[in-house]
Enzyme design. Structure first.
Site, short mmCIF file in Angstrom:
data_model
loop_
_atom_site.label_atom_id
_atom_site.label_comp_id
_atom_site.label_asym_id
_atom_site.label_seq_id
_atom_site.Cartn_x
_atom_site.Cartn_y
_atom_site.Cartn_z
CE LYS A 1 46.63 38.86 32.27
NZ LYS A 1 45.90 40.15 32.27
NE ARG B 1 50.44 47.97 28.37
CZ ARG B 1 49.96 46.75 28.65
NH1 ARG B 1 50.65 45.93 29.41
NH2 ARG B 1 48.80 46.38 28.19
#
Ligand code: B4P
Length: 188
Positions: A14, A128
């Site tokens: 997103k 991440r």
């Protein structure tokens, strides 16, 4: 396309796609997650309240989130369009957004549902974690975020489907391929 929502499981892409779409459509990307992280970093009152929820992988309470979005959408840069990334995430937030848009005399153009699978998103988020060290990117918290998504956010797709707004796009593959899929789907 000027008033868009991006919905999808944590790690579906997103935030990544929001930045790119914001540039190509010339509308601000509004990420509730980014706004909360900014407040946590700056130790604001909102940040202090949000942090405990975020660190556990839980949603920040609707009352705080809704007030934040209502305020942000009143800014002049959102008058001609916006892309909401990660909001709404609960049924109460859907109702709030309906109310905000009604009071502005506006309506949504599309809800982009970015799909992925658990193995891929866990891999992306752990990656991440290595690069950015986000507090909510530990394996345990990622699993909780995925559960919360399934319980509270996945059901919202049916609500927007019943309004004929959902465009579903495969989120697997190169980032640029996913962007292309979204822009193609929105231009149809
Ligand atoms: P968010 O900031 O929205 O976090 P997220 O769901 O993990 O998605 P994000 O946008 O960051 O990641 P992306 O998929 O782009 O929310 C964090 C927390 O804030 C929530 O858990 C909650 O506590 C709180 N919150 C936010 N909104 C709220 C709301 N409305 N109500 C209540 N609480 C709220 O990308 C993930 C990784 O994948 C990145 O490293 C990226 O580089 C990589 N990636 C993306 N696309 C890829 C691709 N195609 N291939 C390979 N890697 C890819």
């Amino acid at each position: 396309m000027t008033r868009l929502l991006l919905i999808g499981m944590p790690g579906a892409g997103k935030g990544t796609q929001a930045e790119r779409l914001s540039q190509s459509y010339g509308i601000p990307a509004i990420s509730t997650g980014d706004i909360f992280r900014h407040n946590v970093k700056n130790e604001t009152e909102l940040g202090k309240q949000a942090k405990a929820f975020m660190d556990r992988g839980e949603y920040v309470p609707d009352s705080l989130t809704n007030a934040l979005v209502r305020d942000r959408l009143s800014h002049s840069d959102a008058r001609n369009g916006f892309l909401l990334d990660g909001y709404p995430r609960t049924a109460d937030q859907v109702a709030e957004l309906d109310d905000i848009l009604a009071s502005m005399g506006e309506k949504l153009d599309a809800v982009v549902n970015i799909t992925a699978n658990t193995d891929e998103v866990v891999k992306r988020l752990l990656n991440r974690a290595k690069e950015q060290g986000r507090a909510d990117d530990t394996e345990e918290v990622i699993r909780r975020r995925l559960e919360v998504y399934e319980e509270q956010t996945a059901p919202l797709i049916a609500i927007y489907e019943s309004r004929g707004l959902v465009v579903t796009v495969d989120g697997l593959g190169e980032v640029s391929e996913v962007t292309q899929r979204i822009t193609d789907a929105l231009s149809n």
